[in-house]
Design an enzyme around this catalytic site. Sequence first.
Site, PDB file in Angstrom:
ATOM      1  N   ASP A  12     -20.617 -46.552 -31.709  1.00 18.23           N
ATOM      2  CA  ASP A  12     -21.640 -47.459 -32.251  1.00 18.23           C
ATOM      3  C   ASP A  12     -21.595 -47.448 -33.781  1.00 18.23           C
ATOM      4  O   ASP A  12     -22.568 -47.098 -34.421  1.00 18.23           O
ATOM      5  CB  ASP A  12     -23.045 -47.062 -31.742  1.00 18.23           C
ATOM      6  N   HIS A 241     -21.192 -36.074 -38.004  1.00 17.32           N
ATOM      7  CA  HIS A 241     -21.313 -35.682 -36.601  1.00 17.32           C
ATOM      8  C   HIS A 241     -20.112 -36.079 -35.732  1.00 17.32           C
ATOM      9  O   HIS A 241     -19.478 -35.251 -35.090  1.00 17.32           O
ATOM     10  CB  HIS A 241     -22.530 -36.373 -35.973  1.00 17.32           C
TER      11      HIS A 241
HETATM   12  C1  BDR Z   1     -25.623 -39.483 -34.058  1.00 23.30           C
HETATM   13  O1  BDR Z   1     -26.484 -40.602 -34.251  1.00 23.30           O
HETATM   14  C2  BDR Z   1     -25.901 -41.537 -35.133  1.00 23.30           C
HETATM   15  O2  BDR Z   1     -26.739 -41.741 -36.222  1.00 23.30           O
HETATM   16  C3  BDR Z   1     -24.572 -40.973 -35.568  1.00 23.30           C
HETATM   17  O3  BDR Z   1     -23.584 -41.982 -35.584  1.00 23.30           O
HETATM   18  C4  BDR Z   1     -24.256 -39.892 -34.565  1.00 23.30           C
HETATM   19  O4  BDR Z   1     -23.493 -40.378 -33.487  1.00 23.30           O
HETATM   20  C5  BDR Z   1     -26.221 -38.265 -34.751  1.00 23.30           C
HETATM   21  O5  BDR Z   1     -27.472 -37.968 -34.217  1.00 23.30           O
HETATM   22 CA    CA Z   2     -22.450 -42.591 -33.541  1.00 29.91          CA
END
Ligand code: BDR
Ligand code: CA
Length: 311
Positions: A12, A241
């Site tokens: 995403d 992340h």
């Molecule tokens: C996750 O949420 C999104 O904001 C980032 O892309 C990551 O996948 C971190 O909580």
């Molecule tokens: Ca993500």
Amino acid sequence: MQKPKKIILDCDPGHDDAIAMILAASNPHIQLEAITTVAGNVELEKTTLNALRMCDILGLEDIPVARGAEQPLVREREIAPTIHGKTGLDGPIFPEVPKKAVVDQHAVDVIIEKVMASNDDIYLVPTGPLTNIALAIQKEPKIVEKIREVVLMGGGTFGNWTPTAEFNIYVDAEAADIVFKSGASVTMFGLDITHQTIASEAILKQISEIGNPVSHLVSELLIYFSKSYKQVFGFDGAPIHDACTIAYLIDDSIFDFEKVHVDIETEGNYTYGTTCVDRLHVTGREPNVKFAHQLDYERFWRLIVSALRGG
Ligand code: BDR
Ligand code: CA
């Protein structure tokens, strides 16, 4: 050299999803079979546009990009413009219209087709809400035994969207519940590990000094992302992340793991979307997850920086 690992990146984008894409696209140990998109950080239209824009930049003309779910399975959609901006990839300026187009097949069908045609050697790598993966399992349960591993970013023993829930799991906890209960091998990169990846000032400087178009893009992404993390959480830098999933597939020795049992809370007044991680084995239940809890910061960032330098 060992055979490259076949992966489907279900994402995403998202600043950190984009960095995961860069790492996957540039490493000989990874063979990108498809990129599938899901609503998450922003609406599906925008996550798909961002995936296509990244493919243009990375020269991924031959990798199919397929649109997936617009809505979570049960709940109303929630998005995260506070973190990723209105476009989902705020910071850099992209050409308005991407050259690449999506394939004429739904993400769920692409996932099923690729997994069923594989020799049990394909990895699903979700870095957004788990809606597409859950829908694929519901539509064709036989994929479960053919998936080598689901390597996901989500959850943790604390939250970033509610006090106990992480964004990806919170957005579609019903989907997460299906995936975690499916019997597939799940490797989980939750906030416990991803918050160990914060891009320091020194890292930002190293990246800005590389001076090629992709490193320039990553600099711009990280400047925006770090600003969000400062404003929203008071952090001195942004955790990337989603890139943990690809780093693991390239070199698993960067991380330490525990086998644990994880359940997903789908009710709860205060705890919807929580991953209940049984680190002390108090439930006595069989582990269903390989849980990453420690990483080697130097080696992790060396991998990313050298990918940006071109290998
Ligand atoms: C996750 O949420 C999104 O904001 C980032 O892309 C990551 O996948 C971190 O909580
Ligand atoms: Ca993500």
